[in-house]
Design a protein around this motif. Sequence first.
Motif, PDB file in Angstrom:
ATOM      1  N   ILE A  41      -7.124   1.257   5.971  1.00  0.00           N
ATOM      2  CA  ILE A  41      -6.559   2.533   5.957  1.00  0.00           C
ATOM      3  C   ILE A  41      -6.185   2.839   7.579  1.00  0.00           C
ATOM      4  O   ILE A  41      -5.066   3.225   7.801  1.00  0.00           O
ATOM      5  CB  ILE A  41      -7.211   3.734   5.505  1.00  0.00           C
ATOM      6  N   ILE A  51       0.877  -1.229   0.026  1.00  0.00           N
ATOM      7  CA  ILE A  51       0.014   0.061  -0.046  1.00  0.00           C
ATOM      8  C   ILE A  51       0.899   1.229  -0.041  1.00  0.00           C
ATOM      9  O   ILE A  51       1.831   1.227   1.096  1.00  0.00           O
ATOM     10  CB  ILE A  51      -0.864   0.178   1.151  1.00  0.00           C
ATOM     11  N   VAL A  90      -7.689   3.204  -1.641  1.00  0.00           N
ATOM     12  CA  VAL A  90      -6.445   2.549  -1.273  1.00  0.00           C
ATOM     13  C   VAL A  90      -5.599   2.124  -2.531  1.00  0.00           C
ATOM     14  O   VAL A  90      -6.194   1.491  -3.238  1.00  0.00           O
ATOM     15  CB  VAL A  90      -6.578   1.103  -0.325  1.00  0.00           C
ATOM     16  N   ALA A  97      -5.573   9.467  -1.711  1.00  0.00           N
ATOM     17  CA  ALA A  97      -4.652   8.513  -1.919  1.00  0.00           C
ATOM     18  C   ALA A  97      -3.749   8.817  -3.028  1.00  0.00           C
ATOM     19  O   ALA A  97      -2.606   8.376  -2.966  1.00  0.00           O
ATOM     20  CB  ALA A  97      -5.623   7.348  -2.573  1.00  0.00           C
ATOM     21  N   THR A 110      -3.280   6.233   0.646  1.00  0.00           N
ATOM     22  CA  THR A 110      -4.543   6.025   1.165  1.00  0.00           C
ATOM     23  C   THR A 110      -5.231   7.429   1.239  1.00  0.00           C
ATOM     24  O   THR A 110      -4.612   8.689   1.527  1.00  0.00           O
ATOM     25  CB  THR A 110      -4.531   5.529   2.581  1.00  0.00           C
TER      26      THR A 110
END
Lengths: 393, 144
Positions: free
Chosen positions: A354, A6, A217, A33, A9
């Motif tokens: 998140i 990731i 995300v 994000a 976000t």
Amino acid sequence: MRDVYIIGTGIHPWMGFSEQVFADFAAVAVDGALKDANIEWQKIQAIMAGIFIYGGNAGHLSGQYLESIFGETGVPVVNVYNACATGSASIRMAYNSVAAGETDTALAFGADVSPKGFLTAKSDNAVQDRDVIRWKMGGMPNPIYWALECRKRMEKYDTTEEDLARVKVLMSEYGSKNPDARFKKAYTMEEVLNSVYVCDPLRLYEICPVSTGAAAVIVTADKELIAKADNPVKINATTMGSAIYGDPTIRISALSCPAVAEAPMLSESYSASRQAYEKAGVGPEDIDVLELPDNSSWHYLVYLETCGFCGEGEADKMLRDGETRIDGKLAVNPSGGFSSHGEALSAQALWQVIECASQLRGRCGERQVENPKVAMAQTYGLMGNSGTTILSV
Amino acid sequence: MENMANKVARIPNLVDWSTGEVRLMSAKCASCGTYFFPREHYQHRPGCSREGVENVLLPGKGKLASYTVQYYPCPAPFRTDKKITPYGIGLVEFEAEKIQITGIITETDLKSLKVGMEMETTVLDLYVNEEKQEVVTWAFKAVL
């Protein structure tokens, strides 16, 4: 399978019913994000969008609407619905696409506008849709289901009304420190225990309402993007589970359930969490931060057991002993949970992910858990839907 | 049993009183042994051939496995012209059939409800329709 991270976000803070066009506040989450990931929109190679069911075409094809705002690029757009676990489905698809090498960078997003008042039946066909029967003849809004299970729990174990209230007190303490939460008032035990019964033993403050919100995300396996990201977080596993035959839980919209248990309660979540533990190669003892679906105080307690953080009937003691506090053995719902947010169906699983990512990135200010390494987001959805995501730094 | 001649269920194929006793309309799978309610709410065991599903009526009595009290009127499409709120909702267990079924409890002394008490299937009058029939739902009452 490749390692997937990731890198960005974004959230639009949770709120009540909104007249805003969903795409406008969804865009806030996606903008956030992209900015967090420090990338351009054109880097997104797939969009996995959670749909919202009360939005007609805009809601059912939310990914296309989103793409038209940011600029259509011809990438695959998939719209998905798994009730309250919709966001779990979107991040799982984004992860799988990237991990398998189909794409390098994908967006998981969900935005939901809850209708005013109750979520009721969405068809008028009593044969196909038993939700019609429960509304026309059963007289059972959603919290009834949780109350029936909560009563069973209180008969079986030593769960008390004080335990149920204690959950709300703790969640509201954290919610008051979360700028993205909808409810920011910290409650006392007395205030919670004096709130009216909605369906006993559950009181008004012990049940979460419906909300509106959006979350996005961005995941990637692109080494350049990972290198320039601010504290990227690794996805160790993101799974989905469905129910198992013989699960004794009375599921929302159902009118019956098995009397003899042949599977664990909330078996969809048992399944999702066990798949995640296996894929990630970790167990409950390795988790530092847990975001669980506290739709009611009952959920908070039972989910600790369903996901294996303690034995059956032991969650109350964990709570009473402070083990689930931010500074305890397992930090549970430092975000303030559903109790402080309310449900925004297709967005909520992503908001949970998140919060986990933000905790691992040390971004949570007053509600920050000290130096967490592994975090887990667990969802729960209507009619046997669930997802688990495990992250690490 | 009270006079049932002028009553009609709001949705058919859920509750039956043709035998002189109010009973829920279930279906049983001959292959995996599972009972369903409603009949179309299939819940077969994995691997079951799904052969030999038969309509059956459940016994008229069961035991209260759980209950709650609903403190506000149930919103539409629920409909009643009676003042029923607050009302109990029970989860009644039919032991031999290994199934628990939800339903409104007609008992008005809600403090008397206890897990384990014997319950009898009945109907609850909801409203009168244009044909002057009493529209009902299935319900449960305590066996005293």
